[in-house]
Design a protein around this motif. Structure first.
Motif, mmCIF file in Angstrom:
data_model
loop_
_atom_site.group_PDB
_atom_site.id
_atom_site.type_symbol
_atom_site.label_atom_id
_atom_site.label_comp_id
_atom_site.label_asym_id
_atom_site.label_seq_id
_atom_site.Cartn_x
_atom_site.Cartn_y
_atom_site.Cartn_z
ATOM 1 N N LEU A 142 -3.529 -1.973 3.121
ATOM 2 C CA LEU A 142 -4.513 -0.808 3.610
ATOM 3 C C LEU A 142 -4.319 0.560 3.217
ATOM 4 O O LEU A 142 -5.209 1.450 2.671
ATOM 5 C CB LEU A 142 -4.493 -0.767 5.445
ATOM 6 N N CYS A 143 -3.197 0.893 2.927
ATOM 7 C CA CYS A 143 -2.752 2.349 2.639
ATOM 8 C C CYS A 143 -3.170 2.424 0.879
ATOM 9 O O CYS A 143 -3.649 3.227 0.448
ATOM 10 C CB CYS A 143 -1.351 2.630 2.515
ATOM 11 N N GLU A 144 -3.007 1.291 0.347
ATOM 12 C CA GLU A 144 -3.392 1.143 -1.096
ATOM 13 C C GLU A 144 -4.967 1.271 -1.340
ATOM 14 O O GLU A 144 -5.349 1.992 -2.010
ATOM 15 C CB GLU A 144 -3.256 -0.154 -1.671
ATOM 16 N N VAL A 145 -5.877 0.648 -0.686
ATOM 17 C CA VAL A 145 -7.195 0.480 -0.618
ATOM 18 C C VAL A 145 -7.751 2.110 -0.165
ATOM 19 O O VAL A 145 -8.651 2.649 -0.467
ATOM 20 C CB VAL A 145 -8.112 -0.349 -0.077
ATOM 21 N N LEU A 146 -6.955 2.854 0.666
ATOM 22 C CA LEU A 146 -7.426 4.047 1.318
ATOM 23 C C LEU A 146 -6.733 5.124 0.569
ATOM 24 O O LEU A 146 -7.240 6.225 0.930
ATOM 25 C CB LEU A 146 -6.962 4.276 2.779
ATOM 26 N N ASP A 183 -0.386 7.412 1.329
ATOM 27 C CA ASP A 183 0.733 7.481 0.925
ATOM 28 C C ASP A 183 1.573 7.298 2.491
ATOM 29 O O ASP A 183 1.748 8.224 3.302
ATOM 30 C CB ASP A 183 1.555 8.571 0.280
ATOM 31 N N PRO A 184 2.307 5.982 2.756
ATOM 32 C CA PRO A 184 2.632 5.904 4.204
ATOM 33 C C PRO A 184 3.823 6.783 4.505
ATOM 34 O O PRO A 184 4.162 7.038 5.808
ATOM 35 C CB PRO A 184 2.702 4.238 3.998
ATOM 36 N N LEU A 185 4.628 6.942 3.727
ATOM 37 C CA LEU A 185 5.864 7.319 3.944
ATOM 38 C C LEU A 185 5.765 9.025 3.917
ATOM 39 O O LEU A 185 6.325 9.548 4.967
ATOM 40 C CB LEU A 185 6.962 7.355 2.767
ATOM 41 N N ASP A 186 4.645 9.586 3.011
ATOM 42 C CA ASP A 186 4.387 10.894 3.348
ATOM 43 C C ASP A 186 3.678 11.252 4.745
ATOM 44 O O ASP A 186 3.956 12.025 5.586
ATOM 45 C CB ASP A 186 3.224 11.360 2.591
ATOM 46 N N ALA A 187 2.631 10.150 5.207
ATOM 47 C CA ALA A 187 2.040 10.323 6.388
ATOM 48 C C ALA A 187 3.257 10.262 7.622
ATOM 49 O O ALA A 187 3.188 11.003 8.487
ATOM 50 C CB ALA A 187 1.106 9.023 6.468
ATOM 51 N N LEU A 188 4.329 9.320 7.563
ATOM 52 C CA LEU A 188 4.972 9.304 8.606
ATOM 53 C C LEU A 188 6.055 10.572 8.547
ATOM 54 O O LEU A 188 6.220 11.000 9.949
ATOM 55 C CB LEU A 188 5.985 8.038 8.234
ATOM 56 N N ALA A 189 6.496 11.345 7.402
ATOM 57 C CA ALA A 189 7.211 12.241 7.401
ATOM 58 C C ALA A 189 6.430 13.541 8.245
ATOM 59 O O ALA A 189 6.878 14.097 9.061
ATOM 60 C CB ALA A 189 7.475 12.759 6.140
ATOM 61 N N ALA A 190 5.308 13.746 7.954
ATOM 62 C CA ALA A 190 4.178 14.551 8.423
ATOM 63 C C ALA A 190 4.270 14.627 9.969
ATOM 64 O O ALA A 190 4.210 15.287 10.643
ATOM 65 C CB ALA A 190 2.891 14.471 7.867
ATOM 66 N N LEU A 244 -5.895 1.986 14.864
ATOM 67 C CA LEU A 244 -6.263 2.036 13.673
ATOM 68 C C LEU A 244 -7.720 1.169 13.688
ATOM 69 O O LEU A 244 -8.545 1.946 13.113
ATOM 70 C CB LEU A 244 -5.267 1.357 12.554
ATOM 71 N N VAL A 245 -7.686 0.109 14.171
ATOM 72 C CA VAL A 245 -8.942 -0.615 14.414
ATOM 73 C C VAL A 245 -10.248 0.039 14.859
ATOM 74 O O VAL A 245 -11.245 0.053 14.419
ATOM 75 C CB VAL A 245 -8.755 -2.063 15.160
ATOM 76 N N GLU A 246 -9.833 0.731 15.892
ATOM 77 C CA GLU A 246 -10.609 1.469 16.826
ATOM 78 C C GLU A 246 -11.401 2.492 15.718
ATOM 79 O O GLU A 246 -12.637 2.591 16.013
ATOM 80 C CB GLU A 246 -10.130 2.497 17.816
ATOM 81 N N ILE A 247 -10.922 3.035 14.663
ATOM 82 C CA ILE A 247 -11.473 4.023 13.898
ATOM 83 C C ILE A 247 -12.722 3.233 12.824
ATOM 84 O O ILE A 247 -13.718 3.620 12.701
ATOM 85 C CB ILE A 247 -10.545 4.547 12.830
ATOM 86 N N PHE A 248 -12.448 1.875 12.759
ATOM 87 C CA PHE A 248 -13.470 1.147 11.883
ATOM 88 C C PHE A 248 -14.322 0.481 12.686
ATOM 89 O O PHE A 248 -15.086 -0.533 12.172
ATOM 90 C CB PHE A 248 -12.431 0.122 11.105
ATOM 91 N N HIS A 301 -7.642 12.371 8.422
ATOM 92 C CA HIS A 301 -6.324 12.752 9.302
ATOM 93 C C HIS A 301 -5.950 11.792 10.356
ATOM 94 O O HIS A 301 -4.794 11.624 10.592
ATOM 95 C CB HIS A 301 -6.433 14.338 10.059
ATOM 96 N N ARG A 302 -6.995 11.398 10.789
ATOM 97 C CA ARG A 302 -6.815 10.295 12.153
ATOM 98 C C ARG A 302 -6.178 9.141 11.197
ATOM 99 O O ARG A 302 -5.502 8.410 12.113
ATOM 100 C CB ARG A 302 -8.171 10.208 12.705
ATOM 101 N N VAL A 303 -6.716 8.633 10.352
ATOM 102 C CA VAL A 303 -6.239 7.574 9.607
ATOM 103 C C VAL A 303 -4.830 7.653 9.327
ATOM 104 O O VAL A 303 -3.857 6.608 9.562
ATOM 105 C CB VAL A 303 -7.066 6.998 8.453
ATOM 106 N N ARG A 304 -4.292 8.782 8.826
ATOM 107 C CA ARG A 304 -3.084 9.042 8.275
ATOM 108 C C ARG A 304 -2.102 9.173 9.605
ATOM 109 O O ARG A 304 -0.708 8.423 9.501
ATOM 110 C CB ARG A 304 -3.133 10.252 7.593
#
Lengths: 110, 110, 110, 110
Positions: free
Chosen positions: D76-80, D83-90, C37-41, C60-63
């Motif tokens: 981090l998810c908030e400012v970006l 949705d972390p749970l959606d991201a994990l499910a995907a 994650l840090v690498e992206i920024f 996509h990479r962030v998610r």
């Protein structure tokens, strides 16, 4: 640098710490110390980060963490039989080819 | 080491990468490279981690990541005006006092 | 979240990955994903970092990295028997006391 | 989880910490907390790491660091707007395809 590497090896041997110094553990310890360096900078603006040595207390902390990172890197290289300066020289040569001057790459590699 | 530090500085200057090389960014890049070292070892047992240089491909990857960590450490020291070998020598001296031989401490410090 | 935690456990069990999933290894894997994650920024200005979701590929990479961090955090909690939401609620309460509103602390804690 | 995410946002807003909470800084803070988790395990054998919750003091420290990692991940998810749970499910769905049961892969992915 070889003298410091020897002192680190003697330091660990005198305290019977070698069983802890597996490559896996030393790599983890190195990353923990690198994170302690990051922690110093984490809330600073780019400009503030450039003035970090102006404060004596922070400057001491920076030198301390730099020393810790270098100490674990040298100890890792020692147990793995890697020469860190050789490895760096070889990498710089590869990077001269990967990132040619005037190439399309605008931001730093890696 | 000073020669490698100079080559790294020239390498970055020739590619106009200095604006990216704030202390904050270099500390982050250092920690990312340290994590890439950890990644090599993350699923290995302690014993497997001690044999990591037996495989030519993994050995190359280890040397490559060691080089990246050292490169960012030297570049960070350059922009901060820190002498990494001086910092390490001072730290070893402090640690001789913090962790005396035969002291109660059974596991490595830090 | 408990449903995702169960799917992760079944996923690992179906592939016989549990022997690798010691707390030590999962903590290391979590830190490696955090570094990705840090690498992206790492070379972005604060302003650029705030617009990182505007580019579909970077978004996509962030998610993807957020998912990896959460996956290893949930798996670590699973093997340790820690409830992450309970732990967070308890921590927020402690922080209300450590960092009172209107207190001297100007920058974020931790 | 959404309730905790809201409490974290209110906590930061009440202390005027939002200017510090750029995605870049929050990703760095997340990686620092992940390293503090690693630090707990760095000198332990795999077996010792599996018994880390047996000691009340270490168990408290583990829960504290788990909370810190989750807090920064949610912020981090908030400012970006992720949705972390959606991201994990995907991500779990993609991994079902990348690492089929009975496939050649013996060690965990990522």
């Amino acid at each position: 640098m070889p003298a410091l590497q020897r002192r680190l090896a003697e330091f660990a041997a005198a305290r019977n710490w070698q069983p802890y110094h597996t490559p896996k553990n030393l790599a983890a310890a190195l990353s923990v110390e690198a994170a302690e360096l990051v922690e110093i900078f984490q809330w600073l603006t780019p400009e503030e980060s450039a003035r970090v040595m102006d404060d004596a207390g922070t400057a001491h902390r920076v030198r301390d963490e730099v020393a810790d990172v270098l100490a674990y890197l040298l100890q890792l290289c020692e147990v793995l039989g890697v020469d860190p300066l050789d490895a760096l020289a070889a990498k710089i040569e590869r990077n001269e080819h990967r990132f040619p001057v005037g190439g399309a790459r605008r931001t730093p590699g890696e």
